[in-house]
Write a protein that holds these residues in place. Structure first.
Motif, mmCIF file in Angstrom:
data_model
loop_
_atom_site.group_PDB
_atom_site.id
_atom_site.type_symbol
_atom_site.label_atom_id
_atom_site.label_comp_id
_atom_site.label_asym_id
_atom_site.label_seq_id
_atom_site.Cartn_x
_atom_site.Cartn_y
_atom_site.Cartn_z
ATOM 1 N N GLU A 190 6.282 -7.828 9.725
ATOM 2 C CA GLU A 190 5.285 -8.538 8.942
ATOM 3 C C GLU A 190 5.724 -9.441 7.948
ATOM 4 O OE1 GLU A 190 1.093 -7.979 6.541
ATOM 5 O OE2 GLU A 190 2.096 -6.429 7.231
ATOM 6 N N ARG A 191 7.039 -9.064 7.120
ATOM 7 C CA ARG A 191 7.418 -9.851 6.077
ATOM 8 C C ARG A 191 8.887 -9.558 6.199
ATOM 9 N NH1 ARG A 191 5.494 -10.172 0.093
ATOM 10 N NH2 ARG A 191 3.999 -11.159 0.973
ATOM 11 N N GLY A 235 7.350 -13.420 8.771
ATOM 12 C CA GLY A 235 7.807 -12.214 9.395
ATOM 13 C C GLY A 235 8.924 -12.651 10.435
#
Length: 297
Positions: free
Chosen positions: A84-85, A22
């Motif tokens: 998050e990603r 992330g």
């Protein structure tokens, strides 16, 4: 500014790494490593640096970089917020492609691509879109499936005629000069001596800094405290030993540099969210399932 050395951890039963991260994240800094890297941005936009190239990135930014080429992606994310990603990363050592080319003559078609990657290669949005499902599948693939997917990715990139070089012809990475930077010598020393006693004052003395100055410098360049960084590498090495040997947990604990099993178990649980014995059990279950799935009917 000299780039920081990133230690790429490839497990003993694997030939390359496939992972996602992330933003913010510890590897988001001006850095280099001797491994090749393929990176796909899946979220955020911002500015990226590859060698002496500066450009704007957004989702679908697919770049292939050769060994020791410094790079960094900085996302436009407000302070205090996180993603998050942000991207998917594939990293593999030069020996992997050399050995494959020596074994399979067909694989030599990738050699021009590898040579061009020394400057960093940017691919079109169409190629990135085709690469995305392959790279996403690599995150969870095991056994021979990983190799099949990696070869599919190579095939896609070799066939692409829409790639463009990023760094100028005048830019040549100099890993020896990079390693002259004190912190890079420290990181290399840590990676080579994980099983030994590693204390912050000892390494501060090694590079001629006070413990407080060393601590600040280490956190600035790695994004982590000295203890957390060392523990993360030690747990990674422990996972490799647990997966690929029958050594008792106590022996694994000592081999990777922890001086007592209680601290080892506590750190393992912190990093992997399960105890070492369960990690070994799950790994063997997964390996057995992978073998069953790939065995002939």
């Amino acid at each position: 500014m000299q780039p920081d050395l990133e230690i790429v951890e490839v497990q003993g039963d694997e030939s390359f790494t496939a992972w996602a991260h992330g933003y913010p994240y510890r590897t988001v800094r001006w850095h280099f490593h001797p491994e090749y890297e393929i990176q796909l941005i899946v979220e955020t936009q911002g500015v990226y640096f590859v060698g002496d190239h500066v450009g704007h990135f957004e989702p679908g930014n697919l770049v292939f970089m050769g060994p020791d080429l410094p790079h960094n992606w900085i996302s436009d994310v407000p302070a205090g917020q996180s993603v998050e990603r942000r991207g998917i990363v594939i990293q593999f050592p030069a020996a992997l492609v050399r050995n494959m080319a020596a074994t399979f003559p067909e694989f030599r078609r990738i050699e021009p691509l590898l040579a061009e990657s020394a400057s960093g290669l940017l691919f079109s949005a169409a190629t990135a879109a085709a690469a995305k499902p392959i790279m996403e599948a690599l995150l969870d693939a095991r056994g021979l499936r990983r190799v099949v997917l990696l070869l599919s990715l190579f095939e896609l990139l070799v066939a692409s005629d829409d790639r463009q070089r990023l760094a100028s012809p005048a830019f040549t990475p100099d890993p020896k000069a990079f390693m002259s930077h004190a912190i890079n010598n420290v990181l290399a020393h840590i990676a080579a001596n994980l099983g030994d006693e590693l204390r912050e004052p000892m390494l501060a003395e090694l590079v001629g800094q006070s413990p407080s100055a060393f601590s600040r410098s280490f956190r600035k360049h790695t994004g982590q405290s000295f203890v957390r960084y060392v523990n993360r590498l030690r747990i990674g090495r422990a996972c490799e030993l647990l997966a690929n040997s029958d050594k008792p947990v106590l022996d694994v604990c000592m081999d990777v540099g922890f001086n007592n099993v209680s601290n080892f178990n506590r750190q393992f649980l912190l990093h992997k969210r399960m105890p070492p014995t369960k990690f070994r059990h799950f790994h063997r279950m997964q390996l057995a399932a992978s073998r069953a799935a790939n065995s002939p009917p």
